[in-house]
Design an enzyme around this catalytic site. Structure first.
Site, mmCIF file in Angstrom:
data_model
loop_
_atom_site.group_PDB
_atom_site.id
_atom_site.type_symbol
_atom_site.label_atom_id
_atom_site.label_comp_id
_atom_site.label_asym_id
_atom_site.label_seq_id
_atom_site.Cartn_x
_atom_site.Cartn_y
_atom_site.Cartn_z
ATOM 1 C CG ASP A 67 -1.729 -1.190 1.424
ATOM 2 O OD1 ASP A 67 -2.073 -1.753 0.357
ATOM 3 O OD2 ASP A 67 -2.011 -1.602 2.556
ATOM 4 C CG ASP A 73 -0.326 5.173 6.649
ATOM 5 O OD1 ASP A 73 -1.229 5.276 7.503
ATOM 6 O OD2 ASP A 73 -0.540 4.955 5.462
ATOM 7 C CD GLU A 96 -2.282 -2.104 8.244
ATOM 8 O OE1 GLU A 96 -2.603 -0.963 8.612
ATOM 9 O OE2 GLU A 96 -3.061 -2.919 7.730
ATOM 10 C CD GLU A 97 1.583 1.489 7.833
ATOM 11 O OE1 GLU A 97 0.358 1.360 7.775
ATOM 12 O OE2 GLU A 97 2.300 1.490 6.806
ATOM 13 C CG ASP A 118 -3.664 -0.233 11.673
ATOM 14 O OD1 ASP A 118 -4.734 -0.484 11.082
ATOM 15 O OD2 ASP A 118 -2.831 0.596 11.259
ATOM 16 C CG LEU A 120 -3.502 6.946 10.550
ATOM 17 C CD1 LEU A 120 -3.948 7.693 11.804
ATOM 18 C CD2 LEU A 120 -2.767 7.897 9.628
ATOM 19 C CG ASP A 121 -8.271 1.013 11.341
ATOM 20 O OD1 ASP A 121 -8.041 0.147 10.490
ATOM 21 O OD2 ASP A 121 -9.420 1.355 11.688
ATOM 22 C CD GLU A 284 -6.603 -3.776 10.496
ATOM 23 O OE1 GLU A 284 -6.843 -4.772 9.783
ATOM 24 O OE2 GLU A 284 -6.448 -2.637 10.013
HETATM 25 P P1 AFP Z 1 -7.237 1.777 5.383
HETATM 26 O O1 AFP Z 1 -6.422 1.864 6.643
HETATM 27 O O2 AFP Z 1 -6.444 1.372 4.165
HETATM 28 O O3 AFP Z 1 -8.086 2.997 5.170
HETATM 29 O O4 AFP Z 1 -8.260 0.548 5.579
HETATM 30 C C1 AFP Z 1 -9.173 0.667 6.644
HETATM 31 C C2 AFP Z 1 -9.682 -0.740 6.923
HETATM 32 O O5 AFP Z 1 -8.592 -1.592 7.165
HETATM 33 C C3 AFP Z 1 -10.649 -0.762 8.093
HETATM 34 O O6 AFP Z 1 -10.406 0.238 9.027
HETATM 35 C C4 AFP Z 1 -12.006 -0.586 7.428
HETATM 36 O O7 AFP Z 1 -13.051 -1.190 8.147
HETATM 37 C C5 AFP Z 1 -11.800 -1.262 6.090
HETATM 38 O O8 AFP Z 1 -10.396 -1.213 5.795
HETATM 39 C C6 AFP Z 1 -12.522 -0.545 4.987
HETATM 40 O O9 AFP Z 1 -12.374 -1.350 3.822
HETATM 41 P P2 AFP Z 1 -13.090 -0.891 2.472
HETATM 42 O O10 AFP Z 1 -12.342 0.342 2.018
HETATM 43 O O11 AFP Z 1 -12.904 -2.085 1.546
HETATM 44 O O12 AFP Z 1 -14.515 -0.608 2.785
#
Ligand code: AFP
Length: 363
Positions: A67, A73, A96-97, A118, A120-121, A284
């Site tokens: 990613d 991040d 995660e990073e 994680d 920065l989720d 997560e």
């Molecule tokens: P990011 O950290 O790449 O924004 O992903 C967030 C995540 O891991 C989690 O927090 C969300 O519930 C899920 O992905 C959202 O996934 P979609 O973008 O496929 O809906």
């Protein structure tokens, strides 16, 4: 507990003072909380902060999953490492990073805990100013040597603490040390987390579900059956209308469920059969599942409790269905009926024909 007066530190001292060796855990959680305050300040600056603009002319940064890493991040990962590596409380960290485990530098004393996080989720929401968060999990280690990858591969039942920070209109810290799930709100003027939500409980029933419906054609039939029934509302077997939410920040969706109930689903799907879901088990699914279970909810892969899953890889993914117990149990029942071929009367023939799901991929 005195609402509005109990600080995080006082809460941890009271919760852990009688537990042998747990004072180190309290000290570690104070360090993690300090890191989340620093992250809150970074995130709170929005486009004025260091992490929003992509590096001027610089090459894109990518993490272990390939990613593109937004500078935040990286910066939030560094904030947690720098706040937690020197206190003599940790043997190592996984993020995660970071592709590989982070060993505590030789100049610092090694401790007897592992921190998995994680930083920065929901980071894809940063650019649109939607709530994001930090998720963390604490495991034990004997501290005798630098931890190996295998030392981190512990099932969620082995967590000694878990929590998240949510950077929303308010910054909150929600955590468990095994005696319930409790929420603290950051008093920015003083810089303290103050207990505002003791003993959170997830209502057993709910009429609110969270899932990314754009993946519908890739879902397994039991998930499609559940969501179809929710959408049918009072005209269908559920006899009542449902509401749907999807923030696409797991921390924000799970926080809403802890506040008012609901069910969150990021199930296995056939979009990429090599990925059994999108969310990561260690940093997560496991911490969120412990928080939900400690608040009276349930958390399942659809076929087994998430906390029982034996990790095989640091960054492995897992299907996630968690929240209000009655709804999670219903969805799990639908998976079992599907696996036993007992769900035929309930699946709309239309979905069966369209389904791209191949049973042989069912693990
Ligand atoms: P990011 O950290 O790449 O924004 O992903 C967030 C995540 O891991 C989690 O927090 C969300 O519930 C899920 O992905 C959202 O996934 P979609 O973008 O496929 O809906």
């Amino acid at each position: 507990m005195h609402l509005g007066r109990t600080t995080l530190s006082k809460f941890l001292i009271e919760q852990l003072r009688d537990a042998p060796g747990q004072s180190a855990l309290a000290a570690l959680l104070v360090d993690v909380a300090a890191a989340t305050k620093a992250i809150s300040a970074m995130v709170g600056r929005g486009a004025l902060g260091p992490g929003i603009a992509s590096p001027l002319g610089g090459a894109e940064l990518r993490n272990s999953a390939g990613d593109v890493q937004k500078p935040l991040d990286v910066l939030t990962n560094e904030a947690i490492v720098s706040h937690c590596e020197w206190g003599g409380l940790l043997a190592g960290m996984v993020s995660e990073e970071m592709e590989a485990p982070y060993a505590i530098p030789a100049q610092y004393q090694r401790g007897e805990y592992l921190l998995v996080f994680d930083p920065l989720d929901g980071s894809s929401n940063i650019d649109v100013n939607v709530s994001v968060g930090t998720i963390f999990s604490v495991l034990r280690h004997d501290g005798k040597a630098a931890p190996t990858t295998a030392d981190f591969l512990q099932p969620g039942t082995k967590q000694v603490a878990a929590g998240y920070a949510i950077y929303g209109p308010a910054t909150m810290l929600v955590l468990t040390v095994g005696h319930g799930t409790h929420g603290f709100t950051l008093d920015r003027e003083v810089g303290n987390f103050i207990m505002t939500h003791p003993d959170l409980r997830v209502p057993e029933e709910t009429s609110e579900f969270a899932i990314n419906v754009s993946n519908e054609r890739f879902w397994e039939p039991p998930v499609a059956r559940y969501v179809t029934e929710c959408k049918a509302g009072k005209t269908g077997v559920r006899g009542r209308d449902f509401n749907m939410r999807w923030i696409a920040s797991m921390v924000a969706d799970v926080h809403r469920i802890l506040m008012r109930g609901g069910v969150f689903m990021y199930p296995r799907d056939s979009k990429d059969p090599s990925k059994p879901g999108r969310l990561r088990l260690l940093y997560e699914a496991n911490p969120m599942s412990l928080l939900i279970e400690q608040a009276g909810g349930a958390a399942s892969t659809g076929r087994a409790p998430i906390l029982d899953v034996a990790p095989a890889e640091l960054h492995q993914r897992v299907p996630v269905i968690l929240g209000s117990k009655a709804e999670v149990e219903r969805i799990v029942r639908y998976h079992h009926e599907y696996d036993r071929g007992e769900d035929k009367p309930y699946i709309s023939p239309l979905f069966n024909e369209r389904s791209l799901y191949r049973p042989e991929a069912r693990a």
